[in-house]
Scaffold this active site. Structure first.
Site, mmCIF file in Angstrom:
data_model
loop_
_atom_site.group_PDB
_atom_site.id
_atom_site.type_symbol
_atom_site.label_atom_id
_atom_site.label_comp_id
_atom_site.label_asym_id
_atom_site.label_seq_id
_atom_site.Cartn_x
_atom_site.Cartn_y
_atom_site.Cartn_z
ATOM 1 C CG LEU A 232 -1.997 -0.998 1.357
ATOM 2 C CD1 LEU A 232 -2.660 -0.899 2.730
ATOM 3 C CD2 LEU A 232 -3.023 -0.737 0.056
ATOM 4 C CG ASP A 233 -0.495 4.958 -1.773
ATOM 5 O OD1 ASP A 233 -0.644 5.806 -0.970
ATOM 6 O OD2 ASP A 233 -1.154 4.506 -2.631
ATOM 7 C CB ALA A 234 3.577 6.661 2.225
ATOM 8 C CG ASP A 235 -0.046 9.856 0.996
ATOM 9 O OD1 ASP A 235 0.447 10.035 2.068
ATOM 10 O OD2 ASP A 235 0.193 10.551 0.211
ATOM 11 C CB THR A 236 -3.363 3.657 0.461
ATOM 12 O OG1 THR A 236 -3.296 4.370 -0.584
ATOM 13 C CG2 THR A 236 -4.530 2.618 0.701
#
Length: 368
Positions: A232-236
């Site tokens: 998951l990307d950092a903002d997700t």
């Protein structure tokens, strides 16, 4: 069991071919000088590749020949009973320099001085590939294990192996990394993590940013080998699976098994009635079309919309790019489900063990 050739196939000690010690059956020495391969030499090739007739296990080198015969891994011809080998994943060779410094995460075996029988690494036709054995032992991921093999850090039955894909019997072979024997930990771990926003989906971070490795640090120090299934990307935020079951993780990430993943997305603007149909029919992105399996509008509030999306795509930032393409950029994104595993009311940053029903459903979803 036949002995292993340098390309991982039976028949290493056939007449006229050099064996792993650099000597041919005819009595002459090969260019390797009778030494075992120790890793990388100038030009990026292992010492084994210098032996006449030796074929390194990996992508075909253009124009390479063995004893006047065409390389059976290329398109120039095939030897009877041998098929062509697919290129290495992503079309690249393992990075030797990275393999030299990669951390060995395995727990050393209790008995470090076993009796080594036989004459070096032994090929087993229905055995397990060496990199997969190392991953199961907790040494590194499969890719990381390939880099460590290429760097000459792995020894099987007293012989250093630098080529990829050698099949062995993990219950009989004596495997060492950096001179220390490792064993396979048969106990499997299946964990669900609620990844907080701003955390990296990595086990360590060179820049000191918070990552999921910080959450499971105590488990890793206790000897457990865990790796994340996808990213998951950092903002997700939301659900991320952790396991040491390499085969299950591989299948869950592979697009051919189409394991559905569900997201709750807060997007900018009030979405129209026709958006669901458009998303189900497919949206064209720069790397190809993408469509959702299901779409539900949950609520509208002050110029924002909350929607639930289910899709089996695993491309990078696919949900964010898809919603951007239809004019509704994502403000917040939370993954709530992977197959039959649900996030529920699990707190951010917390771990829980999957129950037998959830594990069974994951296995069923990927055909195990």
């Amino acid at each position: 069991m036949a002995s292993a050739s340098r390309d991982g196939r039976p028949g290493r000690d056939q007449p006229g071919r050099p064996n792993s010690r650099g000597q041919s059956k005819s009595g002459g020495n090969s260019k390797s000088g009778g030494q075992k391969p120790t890793g990388k030499k100038p030009g990026g090739k292992s010492s084994a590749s210098k032996s006449p007739g030796a074929k390194p296990f990996g992508p075909k080198t253009s124009g390479a020949k063995s004893g006047g015969a065409k390389n059976s891994r290329g398109t120039g011809g095939k030897n009877p009973g041998q098929g062509t080998r697919k290129p290495h994943r992503k079309g690249s060779r393992p990075n030797v320099e990275t393999g030299k410094v990669r951390l060995n995460n395995s727990r050393p075996a209790r008995h470090q001085v076993p009796v080594v029988e036989g004459d070096g690494a032994t090929y087993v036709s229905d055995g397990m590939r060496l990199q997969k054995v190392l991953a199961a032992a907790g040494v590194a991921s499969r890719r990381g294990a390939e880099e460590m093999i290429a760097a000459g850090r792995v020894e099987v039955d007293g012989e250093i192996v630098v080529e990829q894909g050698l099949r062995i019997d993990p219950n009989a072979a004596i495997i060492k990394v950096d001179g220390a024997r490792v064993v396979i930990d048969e106990s499997k771990q299946y964990l669900a993590l609620n990844k907080p926003k701003g955390w990296q989906s990595t086990m360590s971070d060179d820049y000191g940013r918070p990552c999921i490795g910080d959450i499971v640090a105590e488990r890793v120090m206790a000897g457990q080998r865990l790796f994340h299934v996808g990213r998951l990307d950092a903002d997700t935020e939301g659900l991320l699976l952790l396991t040491n079951d390499g085969e299950l993780a591989h299948r869950l990430m592979h697009p051919s098994f189409e394991v559905p993943k569900t997201y709750m997305a807060t997007v900018r603007g009030e979405v129209g009635r026709g958006l669901g149909r458009r998303l189900r029919e497919g949206v064209e992105l720069e790397d190809g079309p993408v469509s959702v399996d299901s779409y539900t509008l949950m609520e509208l509030h002050q110029g924002e919309s909350l929607v639930r999306l289910t899709l089996h795509e695993g491309r990078k930032h696919v949900v964010r790019r898809m919603m951007e393409a239809v004019g509704h950029p994502v403000q917040r994104l939370v993954r709530t489900d992977i197959g039959a595993v649900h996030l529920g009311v699990q707190r951010p940053g917390s771990l829980r063990a999957l129950d037998k029903k959830e594990i069974g459903a994951l296995y069923k979803a990927v055909g195990l």
